[in-house]
Design an enzyme around this catalytic site. Sequence first.
Site, PDB file in Angstrom:
ATOM      1  N   LYS A  54      -2.030   6.140   3.916  1.00 39.21           N
ATOM      2  CA  LYS A  54      -0.773   5.386   3.937  1.00 39.21           C
ATOM      3  C   LYS A  54       0.056   5.717   2.701  1.00 39.21           C
ATOM      4  O   LYS A  54       1.267   5.926   2.774  1.00 39.21           O
ATOM      5  CB  LYS A  54      -1.067   3.877   4.013  1.00 39.21           C
ATOM      6  CG  LYS A  54      -1.627   3.430   5.365  1.00 39.21           C
ATOM      7  CD  LYS A  54      -2.195   2.003   5.347  1.00 39.21           C
ATOM      8  CE  LYS A  54      -2.832   1.664   6.699  1.00 39.21           C
ATOM      9  NZ  LYS A  54      -3.481   0.332   6.731  1.00 39.21           N
ATOM     10  N   GLN A  98      -5.162  -4.355   2.573  1.00 44.48           N
ATOM     11  CA  GLN A  98      -6.054  -3.712   3.546  1.00 44.48           C
ATOM     12  C   GLN A  98      -7.203  -4.656   3.912  1.00 44.48           C
ATOM     13  O   GLN A  98      -7.861  -5.225   3.032  1.00 44.48           O
ATOM     14  CB  GLN A  98      -6.594  -2.381   2.961  1.00 44.48           C
ATOM     15  CG  GLN A  98      -7.386  -1.547   3.942  1.00 44.48           C
ATOM     16  CD  GLN A  98      -6.550  -1.015   5.114  1.00 44.48           C
ATOM     17  OE1 GLN A  98      -5.350  -0.776   4.980  1.00 44.48           O
ATOM     18  NE2 GLN A  98      -7.181  -0.844   6.264  1.00 44.48           N
ATOM     19  N   ASP A 121       2.947  -5.470   7.675  1.00 42.44           N
ATOM     20  CA  ASP A 121       1.789  -5.389   8.562  1.00 42.44           C
ATOM     21  C   ASP A 121       1.961  -6.286   9.786  1.00 42.44           C
ATOM     22  O   ASP A 121       1.212  -6.150  10.758  1.00 42.44           O
ATOM     23  CB  ASP A 121       0.537  -5.871   7.807  1.00 42.44           C
ATOM     24  CG  ASP A 121      -0.488  -4.777   7.606  1.00 42.44           C
ATOM     25  OD1 ASP A 121      -0.448  -3.794   8.364  1.00 42.44           O
ATOM     26  OD2 ASP A 121      -1.318  -4.916   6.697  1.00 42.44           O
TER      27      ASP A 121
HETATM   28  N1  GUN Z   1      -7.582  -2.859   8.685  1.00 39.19           N
HETATM   29  C1  GUN Z   1      -7.640  -2.178   9.856  1.00 39.19           C
HETATM   30  N2  GUN Z   1      -6.395  -1.951  10.336  1.00 39.19           N
HETATM   31  C2  GUN Z   1      -5.534  -2.488   9.446  1.00 39.19           C
HETATM   32  C3  GUN Z   1      -4.108  -2.565   9.392  1.00 39.19           C
HETATM   33  O1  GUN Z   1      -3.377  -2.111  10.275  1.00 39.19           O
HETATM   34  N3  GUN Z   1      -3.613  -3.203   8.296  1.00 39.19           N
HETATM   35  C4  GUN Z   1      -4.399  -3.742   7.335  1.00 39.19           C
HETATM   36  N4  GUN Z   1      -3.801  -4.359   6.313  1.00 39.19           N
HETATM   37  N5  GUN Z   1      -5.714  -3.695   7.363  1.00 39.19           N
HETATM   38  C5  GUN Z   1      -6.292  -3.060   8.405  1.00 39.19           C
END
Ligand code: GUN
Length: 294
Positions: A54, A98, A121
């Site tokens: 990311k 995350q 998110d």
């Molecule tokens: N863990 C697995 N997928 C995601 C996501 O799309 N965003 C976040 N913040 N954590 C995750």
Amino acid sequence: MIEKIIDGKKVSNEIKGNIKLETEIMLSQGKRKPGLALMIVGNNPASESYVTSKDKACKTLGFNSLILRLPSDVTENEVMDYIHNWNNDDTIDGILIQLPLPKQINENRVIEEINPEKDVDGFHPTSVGKLVIGLDCFVSCTPAGIIELIKAYKVETSGKHVVIVGRSNIVGKPILNLFYQKNIANSTVTIVHTGTKDMTEFTKQADILVVAIGVPNFIKAKDIKEGCVIIDVGINRVDANNEKGYKICGDVDFEDVLEKVSLITPVPGGVGPMTIAMLLSNTFKSYKKRLKLI
Ligand code: GUN
């Protein structure tokens, strides 16, 4: 056979290319860069790999991004303090924590602490509530990416039966809430989960089957209808005799179902790249909103 395979990399590259161009225009007008703050707690290798990807994608597009790495024994209060600082930092348009977080931290409380205007998110209750009643909002990235793939491949959704396997807050629930919306997909939606008695009875009815259950190769040819479209959201690490010692596979047995489907997302290279593209898209949308450009 190739034309059956949905190319998530290609679609995501197109989306990222457009955002990069728009960002260049903003910067040429003397505006600041879009900013994304990422937090990772502990050392889960899959989470580390997602967060690094990311961050890299942000930098490639000309965004400012930062990764805050915290130890697994960090307290909830410390996490909250960082979120407060980011909420009040005008150069940060998006905040991403995350998941999963270690047990001593309440994920719901942490998500609620994020300013909904920076919730790129789409996990904040405000974003989720807006999604349910069809208001403009940040849609969580994997579900938003699935809708973009469906649109890019001109898959008919109106009046079709979409069956979702898995009811997670990150994928199953938001996907459910996107597919039945009249102005998005106008589909009939069924959600099945570990409490469903005969899952196959439902999956066999699907015109579009979205699988997000986190079990490698869970869906087989016997579970699906001839000619259906499969969206495989699974990203599972399974042991393999290679340099890394593992390989990535989906929740669908790709080889087994391939003959029977009309379209399918591969793993890797299907939904995964779209998740990142939509995160960038949400961050850029937040940036434009915060600069009062939209
Ligand atoms: N863990 C697995 N997928 C995601 C996501 O799309 N965003 C976040 N913040 N954590 C995750």
